[in-house]
Scaffold this active site. Structure first.
Site, PDB file in Angstrom:
ATOM      1  N   ASP A  33      50.486  46.470  40.855  1.00 18.17           N
ATOM      2  CA  ASP A  33      49.313  46.738  40.025  1.00 18.17           C
ATOM      3  C   ASP A  33      49.656  46.191  38.645  1.00 18.17           C
ATOM      4  O   ASP A  33      50.543  46.717  37.965  1.00 18.17           O
ATOM      5  CB  ASP A  33      49.041  48.250  39.976  1.00 18.17           C
ATOM      6  CG  ASP A  33      47.855  48.584  39.084  1.00 18.17           C
ATOM      7  OD1 ASP A  33      47.413  47.721  38.291  1.00 18.17           O
ATOM      8  OD2 ASP A  33      47.370  49.733  39.169  1.00 18.17           O
ATOM      9  N   THR A  40      35.219  32.433  46.316  1.00 17.72           N
ATOM     10  CA  THR A  40      36.241  33.431  46.682  1.00 17.72           C
ATOM     11  C   THR A  40      35.534  34.763  46.928  1.00 17.72           C
ATOM     12  O   THR A  40      34.349  34.897  46.634  1.00 17.72           O
ATOM     13  CB  THR A  40      37.265  33.652  45.530  1.00 17.72           C
ATOM     14  OG1 THR A  40      36.602  34.358  44.470  1.00 17.72           O
ATOM     15  CG2 THR A  40      37.853  32.374  44.998  1.00 17.72           C
ATOM     16  N   TYR A  99      34.604  40.943  30.593  1.00 16.79           N
ATOM     17  CA  TYR A  99      35.254  39.805  31.268  1.00 16.79           C
ATOM     18  C   TYR A  99      35.419  38.644  30.289  1.00 16.79           C
ATOM     19  O   TYR A  99      36.494  38.051  30.179  1.00 16.79           O
ATOM     20  CB  TYR A  99      34.408  39.389  32.478  1.00 16.79           C
ATOM     21  CG  TYR A  99      35.034  38.334  33.357  1.00 16.79           C
ATOM     22  CD1 TYR A  99      35.996  38.676  34.304  1.00 16.79           C
ATOM     23  CD2 TYR A  99      34.663  36.996  33.248  1.00 16.79           C
ATOM     24  CE1 TYR A  99      36.570  37.707  35.122  1.00 16.79           C
ATOM     25  CE2 TYR A  99      35.224  36.027  34.060  1.00 16.79           C
ATOM     26  CZ  TYR A  99      36.180  36.386  35.002  1.00 16.79           C
ATOM     27  OH  TYR A  99      36.747  35.425  35.811  1.00 16.79           O
TER      28      TYR A  99
HETATM   29  P1  NAP Z   1      39.579  37.779  44.098  1.00 17.61           P
HETATM   30  O1  NAP Z   1      39.225  37.047  45.329  1.00 17.61           O
HETATM   31  O2  NAP Z   1      38.890  39.069  43.812  1.00 17.61           O
HETATM   32  O3  NAP Z   1      41.162  37.963  44.057  1.00 17.61           O
HETATM   33  C1  NAP Z   1      41.761  38.658  43.003  1.00 17.61           C
HETATM   34  C2  NAP Z   1      42.835  39.542  43.555  1.00 17.61           C
HETATM   35  O4  NAP Z   1      43.406  40.298  42.463  1.00 17.61           O
HETATM   36  C3  NAP Z   1      42.281  40.571  44.555  1.00 17.61           C
HETATM   37  O5  NAP Z   1      43.137  40.695  45.645  1.00 17.61           O
HETATM   38  C4  NAP Z   1      42.225  41.794  43.695  1.00 17.61           C
HETATM   39  O6  NAP Z   1      42.192  43.014  44.421  1.00 17.61           O
HETATM   40  C5  NAP Z   1      43.492  41.637  42.896  1.00 17.61           C
HETATM   41  N1  NAP Z   1      43.593  42.606  41.827  1.00 17.61           N
HETATM   42  C6  NAP Z   1      42.597  43.281  41.208  1.00 17.61           C
HETATM   43  N2  NAP Z   1      43.101  44.158  40.351  1.00 17.61           N
HETATM   44  C7  NAP Z   1      44.450  44.040  40.419  1.00 17.61           C
HETATM   45  C8  NAP Z   1      45.514  44.718  39.800  1.00 17.61           C
HETATM   46  N3  NAP Z   1      45.323  45.698  38.898  1.00 17.61           N
HETATM   47  N4  NAP Z   1      46.770  44.332  40.097  1.00 17.61           N
HETATM   48  C9  NAP Z   1      46.998  43.367  41.004  1.00 17.61           C
HETATM   49  N5  NAP Z   1      46.025  42.733  41.666  1.00 17.61           N
HETATM   50  C10 NAP Z   1      44.762  43.062  41.372  1.00 17.61           C
HETATM   51  O7  NAP Z   1      39.320  36.863  42.819  1.00 17.61           O
HETATM   52  P2  NAP Z   1      39.492  35.283  42.598  1.00 17.61           P
HETATM   53  O8  NAP Z   1      38.148  34.703  42.527  1.00 17.61           O
HETATM   54  O9  NAP Z   1      40.514  34.708  43.509  1.00 17.61           O
HETATM   55  O10 NAP Z   1      40.040  35.319  41.096  1.00 17.61           O
HETATM   56  C11 NAP Z   1      41.390  35.092  40.758  1.00 17.61           C
HETATM   57  C12 NAP Z   1      41.447  34.849  39.258  1.00 17.61           C
HETATM   58  O11 NAP Z   1      40.625  33.721  38.926  1.00 17.61           O
HETATM   59  C13 NAP Z   1      40.903  36.025  38.431  1.00 17.61           C
HETATM   60  O12 NAP Z   1      41.677  36.176  37.268  1.00 17.61           O
HETATM   61  C14 NAP Z   1      39.503  35.561  38.075  1.00 17.61           C
HETATM   62  O13 NAP Z   1      39.023  36.170  36.905  1.00 17.61           O
HETATM   63  C15 NAP Z   1      39.732  34.079  37.905  1.00 17.61           C
HETATM   64  N6  NAP Z   1      38.520  33.286  38.030  1.00 17.61           N
HETATM   65  C16 NAP Z   1      37.780  33.308  39.177  1.00 17.61           C
HETATM   66  C17 NAP Z   1      36.614  32.538  39.236  1.00 17.61           C
HETATM   67  C18 NAP Z   1      35.747  32.511  40.463  1.00 17.61           C
HETATM   68  O14 NAP Z   1      34.630  31.950  40.371  1.00 17.61           O
HETATM   69  N7  NAP Z   1      36.178  33.045  41.596  1.00 17.61           N
HETATM   70  C19 NAP Z   1      36.231  31.757  38.130  1.00 17.61           C
HETATM   71  C20 NAP Z   1      37.008  31.768  36.985  1.00 17.61           C
HETATM   72  C21 NAP Z   1      38.162  32.524  36.944  1.00 17.61           C
HETATM   73  P3  NAP Z   1      40.828  43.935  44.420  1.00 17.61           P
HETATM   74  O15 NAP Z   1      40.005  43.498  45.547  1.00 17.61           O
HETATM   75  O16 NAP Z   1      41.326  45.335  44.566  1.00 17.61           O
HETATM   76  O17 NAP Z   1      40.117  43.729  43.113  1.00 17.61           O
END
Ligand code: NAP
Length: 260
Positions: free
Chosen positions: A72, A199, A164
């Site tokens: 976490d 994602t 965010y």
């Molecule tokens: P995702 O599919 O939700 O994956 C993020 C992972 O981080 C999930 O497994 C999530 O678990 C986990 N997480 C949440 N809170 C946490 C904590 N306290 N400690 C450890 N792990 C935790 O999201 P993603 O789209 O791959 O995003 C990854 C990164 O890219 C993030 O920082 C996001 O802001 C950034 N990003 C994403 C996008 C997009 O369009 N997808 C665009 C720009 C930036 P839970 O399911 O419990 O939350």
């Protein structure tokens, strides 16, 4: 002045061979793609997440040289344990990818302090905790690379995601400050700013990509390719920099072709 023509190895060498990486939020989405890509280029990877079942499955799918730990990112003790797991299992730590993130939605008028605290503690304080925990191991490795996953919401404002947006601007600033403080240890720190990526985080959201230059969402693997570059020695002169990877989203808006 000496001009270095070729500081990198030959093309056939795995790009992060002999390196050990720790990827937060690596159970799924962008983090899982990053862990898989780094492993495919020779790194051993520690995946940290709060989704234990998915995280274990991801590590098993990646195979030998991948380890899952519960992490976490809001908890400094979890970070200490994750860094120790990397060093004890694989011998060192050279790459940290601060990827874990959450999003929550409301206009600033309705946005609650609880929502604010939740997103700041994971996205911004979680990144701070990761950098702090990794520094001793990165110094022991005589340097390394920290890659912080921000967002295009760390480049410009977006409505209805005030926490965010603030957190991702914060990650961008923290990246530059840490890069300045850590450069003399050979530790590079850069931020990555994805646009809309397909994602679990974006699943179910209505996204109109027709006015974006490339007219589509990105794939996690496309972000992983950029992180691989920043993690590898190919980016040895790159620090304190921000990398937008958004299909042209922040470049401006396009008029969709007639009939599209
Ligand atoms: P995702 O599919 O939700 O994956 C993020 C992972 O981080 C999930 O497994 C999530 O678990 C986990 N997480 C949440 N809170 C946490 C904590 N306290 N400690 C450890 N792990 C935790 O999201 P993603 O789209 O791959 O995003 C990854 C990164 O890219 C993030 O920082 C996001 O802001 C950034 N990003 C994403 C996008 C997009 O369009 N997808 C665009 C720009 C930036 P839970 O399911 O419990 O939350």
């Amino acid at each position: 002045m000496e001009f270095l023509v070729d500081v990198n190895e030959g093309d056939d060498v795995e790009r992060v061979i002999d390196k050990v990486a720790l990827v937060s939020g690596g159970a799924r989405g962008i983090g899982a793609a990053v862990a898989s890509r780094l492993h495919g280029e020779g790194a051993r990877v520690v995946i940290g997440d709060v989704l234990d079942e998915e995280g274990k499955e991801t590590a098993e799918r990646i195979g030998s040289g991948a380890l899952y730990v519960h992490l976490d990112v809001t908890n400094p003790q979890d970070w200490e344990a994750a860094v120790s797991a990397a060093v004890e299992t694989f011998g060192s730590l050279g790459i940290l990818v601060n990827n874990a993130g959450i999003v929550n939605f409301a206009s600033i008028e309705e946005y609650t302090l609880e929502q604010w605290n939740a997103v700041i503690s994971v996205n911004l304080t979680g990144t701070f905790n990761g950098i702090k925990a990794a520094i001793p191991a990165l110094k022991a490795s005589k340097g390394g690379s920290i890659v912080n996953i921000s967002s295009i919401a760390g480049i410009r404002g977006y409505e209805k995601i005030p926490g965010y947006t603030a957190s991702k601007f914060g990650v961008r600033g923290l990246t530059k400050s840490a890069a300045l403080d850590l450069g003399h240890h050979g530790i590079r720190v850069n931020s990555v700013h994805p646009g809309v990526i397909s994602t679990p985080m974006t699943a179910g959201l209505e996204m109109d990509m027709s006015r974006v230059a490339l007219s589509r969402m990105g794939h996690p693997g496309e972000i992983a390719d950029l992180v691989l570059y920043l993690a590898s020695n190919e980016s040895s002169f790159v620090t304190g920099a921000e990398f937008v990877i958004d299909g042209g989203d922040t470049a401006g808006t396009v008029t969709p072709p007639a009939g599209a």
